[in-house]
Design a protein around this motif. Structure first.
Motif, PDB file in Angstrom:
ATOM      1  N   THR A   4       0.742  -1.131  -0.021  1.00  0.00           N
ATOM      2  CA  THR A   4       0.221  -0.070  -0.311  1.00  0.00           C
ATOM      3  C   THR A   4       1.008   1.035  -0.150  1.00  0.00           C
ATOM      4  OG1 THR A   4      -1.752   0.978   1.092  1.00  0.00           O
ATOM      5  CG2 THR A   4       0.013   0.261   2.598  1.00  0.00           C
ATOM      6  N   ASP A   5       0.268   2.140  -0.469  1.00  0.00           N
ATOM      7  CA  ASP A   5       1.077   3.612  -0.440  1.00  0.00           C
ATOM      8  C   ASP A   5       1.211   3.895   1.060  1.00  0.00           C
ATOM      9  OD1 ASP A   5       1.477   3.910  -3.254  1.00  0.00           O
ATOM     10  OD2 ASP A   5      -0.615   4.777  -3.412  1.00  0.00           O
ATOM     11  N   VAL A   6       0.291   3.834   1.842  1.00  0.00           N
ATOM     12  CA  VAL A   6       0.299   4.563   3.225  1.00  0.00           C
ATOM     13  C   VAL A   6      -0.439   3.568   3.976  1.00  0.00           C
ATOM     14  CG1 VAL A   6      -0.302   6.558   4.861  1.00  0.00           C
ATOM     15  CG2 VAL A   6       0.293   6.924   2.460  1.00  0.00           C
ATOM     16  N   LEU A   7       0.333   3.331   5.138  1.00  0.00           N
ATOM     17  CA  LEU A   7      -0.363   2.586   6.199  1.00  0.00           C
ATOM     18  C   LEU A   7      -0.473   3.555   7.570  1.00  0.00           C
ATOM     19  CD1 LEU A   7      -1.565   0.204   7.919  1.00  0.00           C
ATOM     20  CD2 LEU A   7       0.920  -0.576   8.398  1.00  0.00           C
ATOM     21  N   ILE A   8      -1.696   3.597   8.020  1.00  0.00           N
ATOM     22  CA  ILE A   8      -1.899   4.662   9.185  1.00  0.00           C
ATOM     23  C   ILE A   8      -2.125   3.701  10.393  1.00  0.00           C
ATOM     24  CG2 ILE A   8      -3.192   6.245  10.329  1.00  0.00           C
ATOM     25  CD1 ILE A   8      -4.021   7.355   7.580  1.00  0.00           C
ATOM     26  N   ILE A   9      -1.262   3.707  11.563  1.00  0.00           N
ATOM     27  CA  ILE A   9      -1.439   2.939  12.801  1.00  0.00           C
ATOM     28  C   ILE A   9      -2.236   3.800  13.818  1.00  0.00           C
ATOM     29  CG2 ILE A   9      -0.276   1.769  14.737  1.00  0.00           C
ATOM     30  CD1 ILE A   9       2.012   1.660  12.484  1.00  0.00           C
ATOM     31  N   GLY A  10      -3.546   3.592  13.952  1.00  0.00           N
ATOM     32  CA  GLY A  10      -4.392   4.310  14.846  1.00  0.00           C
ATOM     33  C   GLY A  10      -5.481   4.784  14.166  1.00  0.00           C
ATOM     34  N   GLY A  11      -6.892   4.420  14.570  1.00  0.00           N
ATOM     35  CA  GLY A  11      -7.872   4.691  14.044  1.00  0.00           C
ATOM     36  C   GLY A  11      -8.742   5.670  14.867  1.00  0.00           C
ATOM     37  N   GLU A  33      -6.337  -0.487  13.318  1.00  0.00           N
ATOM     38  CA  GLU A  33      -6.470  -0.042  14.637  1.00  0.00           C
ATOM     39  C   GLU A  33      -6.481  -1.266  15.482  1.00  0.00           C
ATOM     40  OE1 GLU A  33      -7.906   1.316  18.205  1.00  0.00           O
ATOM     41  OE2 GLU A  33      -7.561   2.618  16.567  1.00  0.00           O
ATOM     42  N   ALA A  34      -6.152  -1.172  16.823  1.00  0.00           N
ATOM     43  CA  ALA A  34      -5.694  -2.263  17.755  1.00  0.00           C
ATOM     44  C   ALA A  34      -7.215  -2.536  18.253  1.00  0.00           C
ATOM     45  CB  ALA A  34      -4.818  -1.791  19.022  1.00  0.00           C
ATOM     46  N   ASP A  35      -7.976  -1.564  18.681  1.00  0.00           N
ATOM     47  CA  ASP A  35      -9.232  -1.778  19.017  1.00  0.00           C
ATOM     48  C   ASP A  35     -10.211  -2.554  18.282  1.00  0.00           C
ATOM     49  OD1 ASP A  35     -11.334  -1.990  21.077  1.00  0.00           O
ATOM     50  OD2 ASP A  35     -11.305   0.357  21.366  1.00  0.00           O
ATOM     51  N   LYS A  36     -11.427  -2.849  18.597  1.00  0.00           N
ATOM     52  CA  LYS A  36     -12.498  -3.545  17.871  1.00  0.00           C
ATOM     53  C   LYS A  36     -13.223  -2.521  17.127  1.00  0.00           C
ATOM     54  CE  LYS A  36     -15.708  -4.417  21.588  1.00  0.00           C
ATOM     55  NZ  LYS A  36     -16.610  -5.369  22.454  1.00  0.00           N
ATOM     56  N   ASN A 234      -8.932  -4.652  15.464  1.00  0.00           N
ATOM     57  CA  ASN A 234      -8.130  -5.630  16.051  1.00  0.00           C
ATOM     58  C   ASN A 234      -6.861  -5.999  15.519  1.00  0.00           C
ATOM     59  OD1 ASN A 234     -10.143  -6.394  18.021  1.00  0.00           O
ATOM     60  ND2 ASN A 234     -11.600  -7.244  16.583  1.00  0.00           N
ATOM     61  N   ARG A 235      -6.070  -4.962  15.162  1.00  0.00           N
ATOM     62  CA  ARG A 235      -4.588  -5.224  14.618  1.00  0.00           C
ATOM     63  C   ARG A 235      -3.818  -4.657  15.588  1.00  0.00           C
ATOM     64  NH1 ARG A 235      -3.748  -6.893   8.475  1.00  0.00           N
ATOM     65  NH2 ARG A 235      -5.323  -8.220   8.225  1.00  0.00           N
ATOM     66  N   ARG A 248       8.023  -1.891   6.940  1.00  0.00           N
ATOM     67  CA  ARG A 248       7.381  -3.322   7.250  1.00  0.00           C
ATOM     68  C   ARG A 248       6.801  -3.129   8.534  1.00  0.00           C
ATOM     69  NH1 ARG A 248       6.505  -7.695   4.422  1.00  0.00           N
ATOM     70  NH2 ARG A 248       6.180  -9.826   5.551  1.00  0.00           N
ATOM     71  N   VAL A 249       5.445  -3.515   8.598  1.00  0.00           N
ATOM     72  CA  VAL A 249       4.813  -3.255   9.795  1.00  0.00           C
ATOM     73  C   VAL A 249       4.098  -4.916   9.969  1.00  0.00           C
ATOM     74  CG1 VAL A 249       2.923  -2.285  11.033  1.00  0.00           C
ATOM     75  CG2 VAL A 249       4.074  -1.025   9.390  1.00  0.00           C
ATOM     76  N   THR A 250       4.081  -5.228  11.289  1.00  0.00           N
ATOM     77  CA  THR A 250       3.655  -6.571  11.673  1.00  0.00           C
ATOM     78  C   THR A 250       2.651  -6.444  12.863  1.00  0.00           C
ATOM     79  OG1 THR A 250       5.898  -7.576  11.036  1.00  0.00           O
ATOM     80  CG2 THR A 250       4.382  -8.921  12.429  1.00  0.00           C
ATOM     81  N   ALA A 251       1.459  -7.101  12.884  1.00  0.00           N
ATOM     82  CA  ALA A 251       0.635  -6.944  13.754  1.00  0.00           C
ATOM     83  C   ALA A 251       0.214  -8.231  14.355  1.00  0.00           C
ATOM     84  CB  ALA A 251      -0.579  -6.007  13.362  1.00  0.00           C
ATOM     85  N   ALA A 252      -0.347  -8.333  15.512  1.00  0.00           N
ATOM     86  CA  ALA A 252      -1.134  -9.628  15.771  1.00  0.00           C
ATOM     87  C   ALA A 252      -2.725  -9.335  15.533  1.00  0.00           C
ATOM     88  CB  ALA A 252      -0.905  -9.513  17.538  1.00  0.00           C
ATOM     89  N   THR A 253      -3.132 -10.278  14.921  1.00  0.00           N
ATOM     90  CA  THR A 253      -4.678 -10.344  14.773  1.00  0.00           C
ATOM     91  C   THR A 253      -5.514 -11.489  15.390  1.00  0.00           C
ATOM     92  OG1 THR A 253      -5.106 -11.576  12.649  1.00  0.00           O
ATOM     93  CG2 THR A 253      -4.044  -9.360  12.562  1.00  0.00           C
TER      94      THR A 253
END
Length: 472
Positions: A4-11, A33-36, A234-235, A248-253
């Motif tokens: 992707t062009d842009v990844l935003i961490i936080g919703g 977004e980490a929350d649901k 939930n990421r 490179r971004v890694t998340a638990a899902t």
């Protein structure tokens, strides 16, 4: 190739607003977004016919880019504007009584809130020399320019009540940028206001205070439904690392670990979370972010029978100066602000406790929050009955505090980011805490990223940049 062009961490609103602007420009963008749920602290709730806000209660706008987003996102149709009587008046607690607070300098000169000495000091403002101290506190700046009475009776309750901050510690340049800019450019606040009027340098956007049907969550939900924008909840991001094509971004899902590469990554999380994720990328940057402190806050919503309140509630509410020694910093009359906030013949009062002034109050028990608030509000508003609805929202980290050398720290953050191409940090601890500020800053960052993507021949046209005009 990147995913992707842009990844935003936080919703939260910072991430959503930036994502919206990028999507309008045709940029490929994802939000993790980490929350649901999305929206961050912005959350509207319906309970027993009352509409309460967990955090931001309204949007006070004077910026054209905010009006542009609201219109383009189709939100004009669901705006709820402030009731006219609330627009005309707000109150200040003064010597144990509520006094109407003048909204203009002229009104202050005739108000009983200020002594003759205080009024004369206000009139001297145009003749006070401009200062040159970058790290001047709000208290130092206001005392120097407008006198101690203006600080204690107007600015201190504003800073404590709306920003949860301590004016003795808050950076004037970061907290009051419009006022400090007027002094810097024109030598005084008065001269700056007059110059703007004479030169007609006002923004093309008129001042507007509003919310939305369904509350402020309507704004967040609408932005999240933008065509071309991918929101993944939930990421919980575990690692951010530079790679050949960007980041490179890694998340638990719930479905296991997921990774993605992006040309640009925007950290739109609270400062502690950003510091934790960036510790392995840049220790200095992480340390700067870790220095940012937050104020705790408890938000108490009480629904009451309108007949049980003697005060006309003919305004937005009131703020409390520290000298009044009250348990709360302010009280908003939400049912007087917007017509859809309470059932007919009921009133909704929202009280704010905690903040930098009295952080321990945010940790009081539910019973104590209600008891202490009612004990103070009863003589002020003429309360005769008990609440028929109570809701309490708590925030361990409500608002970032622009305390100390905040501007110098922010410049250092920008300097560290320049050595990390494609990495951006944009949240409410940079450039203002209001929803208005977050939308404006999101547009500015989106435009910057569009410029970089175009430079890197990612296929964006000049028309894209025109659609995201520079800040005025």
């Amino acid at each position: 190739m990147t995913d992707t062009d842009v990844l935003i961490i936080g919703g939260g609103i910072s991430g959503l607003a930036t994502a919206w602007w990028l999507a309008q420009a045709g940029v490929s963008v994802q939000v993790w977004e980490a929350d649901k749920r999305i929206g961050g602290k912005i959350k509207s709730r319906q309970q027993d016919g009352y509409l309460t806000e967990q955090a931001a209660s309204l949007l006070m706008n004077f910026r054209p880019e905010v009006a542009q987003l609201v219109h383009a996102a189709g939100l004009d149709e669901v705006k709820t504007r402030r009731i006219s009587q609330a627009q005309a008046r707000r109150y200040l607690l003064h010597r144990g009584q509520l006094q109407a607070l003048p909204m203009r300098i002229g009104g202050m000169l005739t108000s009983p809130l200020w002594s003759l000495r205080g009024k004369l000091r206000l009139m001297l403002e145009p003749f006070i020399p401009a200062g040159s101290h970058d790290d001047e506190s709000v208290s130092q700046f206001i005392r120097r320019r407008l006198g101690n009475e203006m600080l204690e009776k107007a600015m201190e309750p504003f800073v404590a009540g709306t920003l949860s901050a301590d004016p003795d510690l808050a950076s004037a340049g970061a907290t009051l940028p419009r006022l400090t800019t007027l002094e810097r450019h024109f030598g005084s606040i008065t001269a700056g206001v007059v110059a703007h009027k004479l030169l007609r340098r006002r923004t093309a956007c008129s001042t507007d205070t509003f919310s939305f049907r369904g509350g402020m969550s309507t704004l967040a939900n609408t932005l999240a439904c933008t065509p071309g924008l991918q929101i993944l909840s939930n990421r919980r991001v575990q690692e951010v690392a530079p790679c050949r094509n960007g980041w490179r971004v890694t998340a638990a899902t719930p479905d296991g670990e997921r990774s993605l590469t992006a040309t640009h990554v925007i950290m739109a999380t609270p400062a502690p979370a950003a510091a934790n994720l960036l510790a392995s990328v840049d220790k200095t940057l992480a340390s700067l972010l870790d220095e940012i402190r937050y104020a705790p806050l408890a938000v108490l919503h009480m629904g009451l029978e309108r007949a049980d309140i003697e005060h006309p509630l003919d305004g937005t509410g009131f703020l409390t100066p520290r000298c009044e020694q009250q348990p709360f910093s302010g009280n908003l009359w939400m049912s007087s602000l917007f017509a859809d906030r309470a059932p007919q013949d009921k009133a909704l009062l929202t009280t704010y406790l905690g903040g930098a002034r009295q952080p321990e109050a945010a940790a009081w028990s539910d019973a104590r929050l209600v008891d202490e608030s009612l004990r103070a509000l009863t003589p002020l508003l003429g309360l005769k009955g008990s609440p028929v609805m109570v809701r309490i929202d708590r925030h361990a980290q409500a608002l970032p505090l622009y305390h100390g050398a905040h501007m110098a720290r922010d410049r250092s953050i920008s300097q560290q980011l320049r050595a990390l191409p494609g990495l951006h940090v944009e949240a409410n601890y940079r450039g203002g805490v209001s929803v208005r500020d977050r939308i404006a800053r999101g547009r500015s960052l989106a435009r910057h990223i569009c410029t970089q993507l175009q430079t890197n021949t990612r296929g964006l046209s000049a028309d894209t940049l025109i659609s995201l005009p520079a800040n005025r």
